[in-house]
Design a protein around this motif. Structure first.
Motif, short mmCIF file in Angstrom:
data_model
loop_
_atom_site.label_atom_id
_atom_site.label_comp_id
_atom_site.label_asym_id
_atom_site.label_seq_id
_atom_site.Cartn_x
_atom_site.Cartn_y
_atom_site.Cartn_z
N GLN A 152 0.83 -1.21 0.00
CA GLN A 152 0.00 0.00 0.00
C GLN A 152 0.86 1.26 0.00
O GLN A 152 0.61 2.20 -0.77
CB GLN A 152 -0.93 -0.01 1.21
CG GLN A 152 -1.99 -1.11 1.17
CD GLN A 152 -2.79 -1.19 2.45
OE1 GLN A 152 -2.69 -0.33 3.33
NE2 GLN A 152 -3.59 -2.25 2.58
N LEU A 153 1.90 1.29 0.82
CA LEU A 153 2.76 2.48 0.90
C LEU A 153 3.55 2.68 -0.40
O LEU A 153 3.72 3.82 -0.85
CB LEU A 153 3.72 2.36 2.08
CG LEU A 153 3.09 2.46 3.47
CD1 LEU A 153 4.13 2.17 4.55
CD2 LEU A 153 2.47 3.84 3.69
N CYS A 162 11.85 10.92 -5.99
CA CYS A 162 12.98 10.56 -5.14
C CYS A 162 12.58 9.93 -3.81
O CYS A 162 13.45 9.54 -3.03
CB CYS A 162 13.83 11.81 -4.85
SG CYS A 162 14.57 12.51 -6.35
N LYS A 163 11.30 9.82 -3.53
CA LYS A 163 10.87 9.33 -2.23
C LYS A 163 11.06 7.81 -2.13
O LYS A 163 10.76 7.07 -3.06
CB LYS A 163 9.40 9.67 -1.99
CG LYS A 163 8.95 9.37 -0.55
CD LYS A 163 7.57 9.92 -0.28
CE LYS A 163 7.16 9.66 1.17
NZ LYS A 163 5.81 10.19 1.45
N THR A 164 11.59 7.36 -0.98
CA THR A 164 11.77 5.93 -0.73
C THR A 164 11.10 5.54 0.58
O THR A 164 10.82 6.40 1.43
CB THR A 164 13.27 5.56 -0.67
OG1 THR A 164 13.88 6.32 0.38
CG2 THR A 164 13.96 5.86 -1.99
N LEU A 165 10.86 4.25 0.74
CA LEU A 165 10.30 3.72 1.98
C LEU A 165 11.44 3.19 2.84
O LEU A 165 12.05 2.18 2.51
CB LEU A 165 9.31 2.60 1.66
CG LEU A 165 8.05 3.01 0.90
CD1 LEU A 165 7.21 1.78 0.58
CD2 LEU A 165 7.22 4.01 1.70
N ASP A 166 11.72 3.88 3.93
CA ASP A 166 12.88 3.54 4.76
C ASP A 166 12.52 2.83 6.06
O ASP A 166 13.42 2.44 6.82
CB ASP A 166 13.67 4.81 5.09
CG ASP A 166 14.19 5.49 3.84
OD1 ASP A 166 14.61 4.78 2.91
OD2 ASP A 166 14.17 6.74 3.79
N ASP A 167 11.22 2.64 6.33
CA ASP A 167 10.83 2.06 7.60
C ASP A 167 9.88 0.86 7.44
O ASP A 167 9.17 0.50 8.37
CB ASP A 167 10.20 3.11 8.51
CG ASP A 167 8.99 3.80 7.88
OD1 ASP A 167 8.69 3.51 6.71
OD2 ASP A 167 8.34 4.59 8.58
N PRO A 190 12.12 -1.83 -6.86
CA PRO A 190 13.12 -2.17 -5.84
C PRO A 190 14.06 -1.01 -5.50
O PRO A 190 14.80 -1.09 -4.53
CB PRO A 190 13.88 -3.35 -6.46
CG PRO A 190 13.63 -3.25 -7.92
CD PRO A 190 12.27 -2.65 -8.07
N ASP A 191 14.02 0.04 -6.30
CA ASP A 191 14.80 1.24 -5.98
C ASP A 191 14.12 2.09 -4.90
O ASP A 191 14.74 3.01 -4.36
CB ASP A 191 15.01 2.08 -7.24
CG ASP A 191 13.70 2.50 -7.90
OD1 ASP A 191 12.74 1.67 -7.91
OD2 ASP A 191 13.61 3.63 -8.42
N ARG A 192 12.87 1.76 -4.56
CA ARG A 192 12.12 2.56 -3.59
C ARG A 192 11.98 1.89 -2.22
O ARG A 192 11.62 2.54 -1.25
CB ARG A 192 10.71 2.86 -4.14
CG ARG A 192 10.67 3.64 -5.45
CD ARG A 192 11.13 5.07 -5.28
NE ARG A 192 10.87 5.89 -6.44
CZ ARG A 192 9.76 6.63 -6.62
NH1 ARG A 192 8.83 6.64 -5.68
NH2 ARG A 192 9.61 7.34 -7.71
N VAL A 193 12.23 0.57 -2.13
CA VAL A 193 12.02 -0.15 -0.88
C VAL A 193 12.97 -1.34 -0.84
O VAL A 193 13.29 -1.93 -1.87
CB VAL A 193 10.55 -0.62 -0.74
CG1 VAL A 193 10.17 -1.60 -1.85
CG2 VAL A 193 10.27 -1.22 0.64
N GLY A 194 13.43 -1.68 0.37
CA GLY A 194 14.30 -2.84 0.54
C GLY A 194 13.50 -4.07 0.93
O GLY A 194 12.37 -3.98 1.43
N GLY A 195 14.11 -5.24 0.73
CA GLY A 195 13.47 -6.47 1.17
C GLY A 195 13.46 -6.57 2.68
O GLY A 195 12.44 -6.84 3.32
N LEU A 196 14.64 -6.34 3.29
CA LEU A 196 14.78 -6.33 4.75
C LEU A 196 15.90 -5.35 5.10
O LEU A 196 17.00 -5.45 4.56
CB LEU A 196 15.09 -7.73 5.27
CG LEU A 196 15.25 -7.90 6.78
CD1 LEU A 196 13.99 -7.47 7.52
CD2 LEU A 196 15.60 -9.34 7.12
N ARG A 197 15.61 -4.43 6.00
CA ARG A 197 16.56 -3.36 6.32
C ARG A 197 17.81 -3.89 7.03
O ARG A 197 17.81 -4.99 7.58
CB ARG A 197 15.86 -2.33 7.22
CG ARG A 197 14.86 -1.45 6.50
CD ARG A 197 13.93 -0.75 7.48
NE ARG A 197 12.89 -1.64 7.95
CZ ARG A 197 12.05 -1.37 8.94
NH1 ARG A 197 12.16 -0.21 9.60
NH2 ARG A 197 11.12 -2.23 9.28
#
Length: 307
Positions: free
Chosen positions: A71-72, A83-88, A170-177
């Motif tokens: 959703q995010l 340029c926005k990414t999901l970091d959390d 995959p440039d906007r979110v990681g699989g596991l931080r």
């Protein structure tokens, strides 16, 4: 330079000493290594792959489509913010198997297969702990005794089954931080086709290459403490991928929550060296870890300790 691959069967022959040295070096220099010829039956590993993949398709896949991560990510794609990414959040579907929790019902062979697998992995975990003890100069069974609170509790053994589905961005979110693992020893049966797991060494990320039928071993925070920093828990992460659904079956051999963890005493008495870590109850550490998993582990060590 690559994550070490170690043939565990060589412990039984004339190359035992060299293999023990390989394991010690991997623990000291990487905190990660891969095992081949580890003794887990290959047909069992094939069945684990099958039932975990089928379980995801039957019980998990549709739910992931409605997950917070999806959703995010859709929200920032729709917003047009380049340029926005999901970091959390993590692009990961995950559930945990323990002896006393509810397991998926599908496929029919899932419970029987995973129960058999967990028994084999627990035996391998305890064998590896004996090897670490030997290399550290500790008495046999020292770590299990510590993890059990001097025999008063059972060490925790859990299995985390994760899937990292194809990600459109995959440039906007990681699989596991980026994180280190809180517990003791981790034994990972990872996907042998879809990569993504990376470990940090000397400021550089290295792929933990997908190799068929290997078990990846990594050191958790508690082994770092017991070894007084000789063995380090390594920072690692999983990258999201546009192609392939990466499967990960990670088993954790951890202390009981009541166990008290501190730098070890070597056989014959005396500290390995001056203690560089606090003494603490593992349950207290886990309370801190739950809030600070993706922060520097040094901050966790600094914020905890008992007399």
């Amino acid at each position: 330079m690559a994550v070490p691959v170690i043939d565990l069967s060589k412990l039984e022959g004339t190359e035992r000493a060299a293999t023990m040295t390989e394991i010690a070096s991997a623990c000291e220099e990487w905190g990660f290594f891969q095992l081949v010829n580890h003794g887990i039956p290959l047909d069992l590993l094939d069945r684990v792959k099958k039932v975990c993949s089928e379980c995801y398709k039957m019980e998990r896949e549709e739910g992931f489509k409605d997950s917070k991560a999806v959703q995010l990510l859709n929200d920032i794609i729709d917003s047009g913010e380049a340029c926005k990414t999901l970091d959390d959040v993590d692009w990961e579907d995950v559930f945990i198997l323990q002896d006393d929790n509810q397991w998926p019902s599908n496929p029919l062979q899932f419970k029987e297969t995973m129960k058999e697998y967990r028994l084999e992995l627990k035996k391998l975990a305890e064998k590896m702990l004996n090897i670490l003890e030997d290399n550290l100069g500790l008495s046999k069974g020292y770590i299990k005794q510590t993890f059990s609170g001097n025999g008063n509790h059972n060490p925790f053994f859990g299995t985390k089954i994760s899937h990292y589905p194809p990600c459109p961005r995959p440039d906007r979110v990681g699989g596991l931080r980026n994180h280190t693992d809180a517990g003791g020893l981790i034994l990972l049966f990872q996907d042998d086709k879809v990569g993504g797991l990376q470990v940090l060494k000397n400021g550089q990320w290295f792929d933990v290459q997908p190799l068929a039928n290997t078990i990846v071993i990594n050191i958790g925070d508690q082994i770092e403490v017991i070894s007084n920093g000789r063995y380090k828990s390594a920072l690692h992460r999983v990258l999201a991928s546009a192609n392939g659904n990466r499967r990960s079956v990670a088993s954790f051999y951890n202390p009981a929550l009541e166990a008290v963890i501190e730098p070890a005493v070597i056989s014959g008495g005396g500290n390995i060296e001056k203690a560089g870590y606090p003494r603490f109850a593992f349950g207290d550490y886990m309370e801190v870890y739950a809030k600070q998993k993706f922060m520097d582990k040094e901050l966790r060590f600094q914020s905890i300790g008992i007399n």
